[in-house]
Design a protein around this motif. Structure first.
Motif, PDB file in Angstrom:
ATOM      1  N   UNK A 114      -3.150 -21.878  80.491  1.00 18.31           N
ATOM      2  CA  UNK A 114      -2.950 -21.188  79.214  1.00 18.31           C
ATOM      3  C   UNK A 114      -4.291 -20.905  78.537  1.00 18.31           C
ATOM      4  N   UNK A 115      -5.191 -21.892  78.533  1.00 19.29           N
ATOM      5  CA  UNK A 115      -6.501 -21.700  77.892  1.00 19.29           C
ATOM      6  C   UNK A 115      -7.332 -20.665  78.640  1.00 19.29           C
ATOM      7  N   UNK A 116      -7.246 -20.652  79.962  1.00 19.64           N
ATOM      8  CA  UNK A 116      -7.966 -19.645  80.748  1.00 19.64           C
ATOM      9  C   UNK A 116      -7.434 -18.255  80.457  1.00 19.64           C
ATOM     10  N   UNK A 117      -6.126 -18.128  80.356  1.00 18.80           N
ATOM     11  CA  UNK A 117      -5.512 -16.845  79.994  1.00 18.80           C
ATOM     12  C   UNK A 117      -5.998 -16.381  78.624  1.00 18.80           C
ATOM     13  N   UNK A 118      -6.119 -17.308  77.688  1.00 21.02           N
ATOM     14  CA  UNK A 118      -6.586 -16.964  76.345  1.00 21.02           C
ATOM     15  C   UNK A 118      -8.006 -16.430  76.374  1.00 21.02           C
ATOM     16  N   UNK A 119      -8.860 -17.064  77.176  1.00 23.00           N
ATOM     17  CA  UNK A 119     -10.257 -16.644  77.259  1.00 23.00           C
ATOM     18  C   UNK A 119     -10.397 -15.266  77.890  1.00 23.00           C
ATOM     19  N   UNK A 120      -9.705 -15.061  78.981  1.00 27.85           N
ATOM     20  CA  UNK A 120      -9.896 -13.848  79.779  1.00 27.85           C
ATOM     21  C   UNK A 120      -9.102 -12.658  79.251  1.00 27.85           C
ATOM     22  N   UNK A 121      -7.857 -12.894  78.863  1.00 32.95           N
ATOM     23  CA  UNK A 121      -6.962 -11.782  78.561  1.00 32.95           C
ATOM     24  C   UNK A 121      -6.775 -11.496  77.076  1.00 32.95           C
ATOM     25  N   UNK A 122      -7.115 -12.441  76.209  1.00 32.16           N
ATOM     26  CA  UNK A 122      -6.808 -12.261  74.795  1.00 32.16           C
ATOM     27  C   UNK A 122      -8.029 -12.143  73.902  1.00 32.16           C
ATOM     28  N   UNK A 123      -9.045 -12.970  74.132  1.00 32.23           N
ATOM     29  CA  UNK A 123     -10.212 -13.009  73.245  1.00 32.23           C
ATOM     30  C   UNK A 123     -11.416 -12.399  73.970  1.00 32.23           C
ATOM     31  N   UNK A 124     -11.924 -11.268  73.485  1.00 37.52           N
ATOM     32  CA  UNK A 124     -12.996 -10.555  74.207  1.00 37.52           C
ATOM     33  C   UNK A 124     -14.390 -11.108  73.902  1.00 37.52           C
ATOM     34  N   UNK A 125     -14.691 -12.270  74.449  1.00 38.54           N
ATOM     35  CA  UNK A 125     -16.018 -12.850  74.258  1.00 38.54           C
ATOM     36  C   UNK A 125     -16.689 -13.085  75.602  1.00 38.54           C
ATOM     37  N   UNK A 126     -17.702 -12.271  75.925  1.00 39.09           N
ATOM     38  CA  UNK A 126     -18.321 -12.354  77.254  1.00 39.09           C
ATOM     39  C   UNK A 126     -19.104 -13.641  77.455  1.00 39.09           C
ATOM     40  N   UNK A 127     -19.605 -14.229  76.374  1.00 38.87           N
ATOM     41  CA  UNK A 127     -20.292 -15.522  76.517  1.00 38.87           C
ATOM     42  C   UNK A 127     -19.316 -16.587  76.999  1.00 38.87           C
ATOM     43  N   UNK A 128     -18.057 -16.467  76.583  1.00 35.87           N
ATOM     44  CA  UNK A 128     -17.046 -17.391  77.082  1.00 35.87           C
ATOM     45  C   UNK A 128     -16.772 -17.192  78.561  1.00 35.87           C
ATOM     46  N   UNK A 129     -16.819 -15.934  79.018  1.00 37.16           N
ATOM     47  CA  UNK A 129     -16.671 -15.683  80.458  1.00 37.16           C
ATOM     48  C   UNK A 129     -17.775 -16.395  81.235  1.00 37.16           C
ATOM     49  N   UNK A 130     -19.004 -16.251  80.744  1.00 35.25           N
ATOM     50  CA  UNK A 130     -20.149 -16.876  81.406  1.00 35.25           C
ATOM     51  C   UNK A 130     -20.019 -18.395  81.393  1.00 35.25           C
ATOM     52  N   UNK A 131     -19.609 -18.952  80.256  1.00 34.91           N
ATOM     53  CA  UNK A 131     -19.430 -20.404  80.168  1.00 34.91           C
ATOM     54  C   UNK A 131     -18.378 -20.887  81.154  1.00 34.91           C
TER      55      UNK A 131
END
Length: 439
Positions: free
Chosen positions: A206-223
């Motif tokens: 669920x948290x991974x889905x939130x990071x990738x599909x819902x909240x557009x923060x590329x620094x979070x992708x990198x993290x």
């Protein structure tokens, strides 16, 4: 009464067990521990609450005499010493900065996490306190996750911008970075005992889905990428990079094909990099960052060793932009470049030295303390290349807090080594205090 009412006998080294204090000071110490634990919840939720709790922790640290413990830790624990040395060098920048003292002092205050680290180390000597501190952070992030998903599917009236209604307490960049740590913690705990901790697997998804599909923060992708690599290496050694690459590649392809937000953010970054040299107009994220880096490195040439002084970046950059007619900034979005301009090569070396000392210290640690400590260092070491994380209030506070929580677990290892070098007391030395008390 001993520190932590005897808990330190089980969790702390011998050299921290010799301080006696009044009941009032002991209560102040216990209050400081509770406030430190509560800070783990406050950091992802409220900057104001974090500041209040941090002030309370500092006050309890002074009243309880816990600063004596921090001083002993400072003498024997390199993590604490490296943190204090780095902050002390930043303070020297106050004496030669061209900026006013008030502005320079405010800039220095943004690095307060390096002063809080020795304080947190003294309050998190008890393993239970460390566990509760991490759990409070997890609770705050679960609440954030629930709120983010709720507002994604049922947005507030008048808030249609996806950049707004999908981040709750913090901005989208900060929330994604913090959420990545929740994914890591849940994944680590699940892999420790998969059958007993299966709810953590659901939390990871669920948290991974939130990071990738819902909240557009590329620094979070990198993290996320960094944390997946760290976790796989911790579980399987360097061979873990193979399943990490498969996992990252699979999730990336799936997200690119199914999530329009993820696809747009990746395409935007690629196009901005490709168009940087072709166009002189820079008004978006990546191309502006590259321009900031180039101009900042030009500024660093004027004083490459000691820098131009703490808080001087904004003043220097504005002066350069008046000549070049470009967009001005107070933040180059790169912690290493910021330090290079303001504190020179020495400041950058001390900053990297702190990371190196911390990383070596994790080798003697165990369990979640070791794992999360390495994860923190890896994320901040890399993401500081694209963001000034130490200057950002939430990210900076989180770094100081998690370093204090996790690396307090390494103090007992230092204490065991120190205790093993102490000579065994003779029968006469043992009997002397007994006879004195009897008299």
């Amino acid at each position: 009464m001993h520190i932590f009412e005897g808990n330190l006998r089980q969790s702390g080294p011998q050299y921290l067990m010799n301080l006696n204090r009044s009941r009032f000071k002991e209560q102040a110490c216990q209050t400081g521990i509770l406030l430190s634990i509560a800070t783990g919840f406050a950091i992802p939720v409220s900057t104001t609450l974090t500041s209040i709790l941090s002030f309370g922790v500092l006050l309890c640290w002074v009243i309880s005499g816990q600063y004596l413990v921090s001083f002993e830790i400072l003498k024997k624990y390199r993590v604490s010493a490296a943190s204090a040395v780095f902050f002390s060098f930043l303070m020297l920048g106050l004496f030669y900065t061209p900026e006013s003292f008030s502005i320079a002092a405010r800039n220095l205050f943004k690095y307060r996490q390096f002063i809080l680290i020795p304080i947190y180390l003294s309050f998190f000597l008890d393993p239970k306190a460390r566990r509760y501190g991490i759990q409070m952070f997890e609770v705050a992030m679960v609440i954030t996750l629930i709120g983010s998903i709720y507002y994604s599917f049922w947005p507030l009236i008048g808030m249609d911008d996806p950049f707004i209604n999908r981040s709750i307490f913090k901005n989208r960049i900060t929330q994604n970075i913090l959420m990545a740590f929740l994914v890591y913690l849940a994944a680590w705990k699940f892999l420790e005992k998969p059958r007993r901790r299966w709810p953590y697997a659901i939390l990871v998804l669920v948290a991974t889905f939130n990071i990738i599909a819902l909240v557009p923060g590329r620094s979070g992708y990198l993290a996320m990428v960094i944390l997946v690599c760290v976790l796989m290496c911790q579980k399987f050694g360097f061979k873990g990079l193979i399943p990490a690459a498969i996992c990252i590649g699979g999730i990336g392809l799936l997200a690119y094909s199914q999530s329009q937000i993820f696809k747009d953010r990746i395409n935007q970054a690629i196009s901005e990099v490709n168009e940087y040299n072709a166009s002189k107009i820079r008004h978006r994220g990546v191309d502006l960052r590259i321009e900031f880096y180039e101009n900042s490195l030009y500024l660093a040439k004027s004083s490459p060793i000691f820098g131009s002084g703490i808080g001087s970046f904004n003043l220097k950059y504005q002066q350069l932009m008046q000549e070049r007619k470009q967009i001005s900034t107070a933040n180059p979005h790169n912690e290493y470049i910021m330090l290079l301009v303001q504190n020179g090569g020495i400041g950058v070396c001390l900053f990297l030295g702190f990371f190196w000392i911390c990383w070596r210290t994790t080798r003697s640690m165990t369990g979640l303390d070791q794992a999360l400590g390495q994860a923190i260092l890896a994320v901040y070491f890399v993401v500081c290349m694209v963001n000034s994380l130490m200057l950002d209030t939430t990210e900076g506070n989180l770094f100081g807090y998690l370093v204090g929580v996790t690396f307090a677990g390494g103090i007992s290892c230092v204490g065991q080594n120190a205790d093993s070098q102490l000579p065994e007391p003779s029968d006469k030395e043992i009997m002397q205090p007994i006879m004195r008390d009897a008299a």
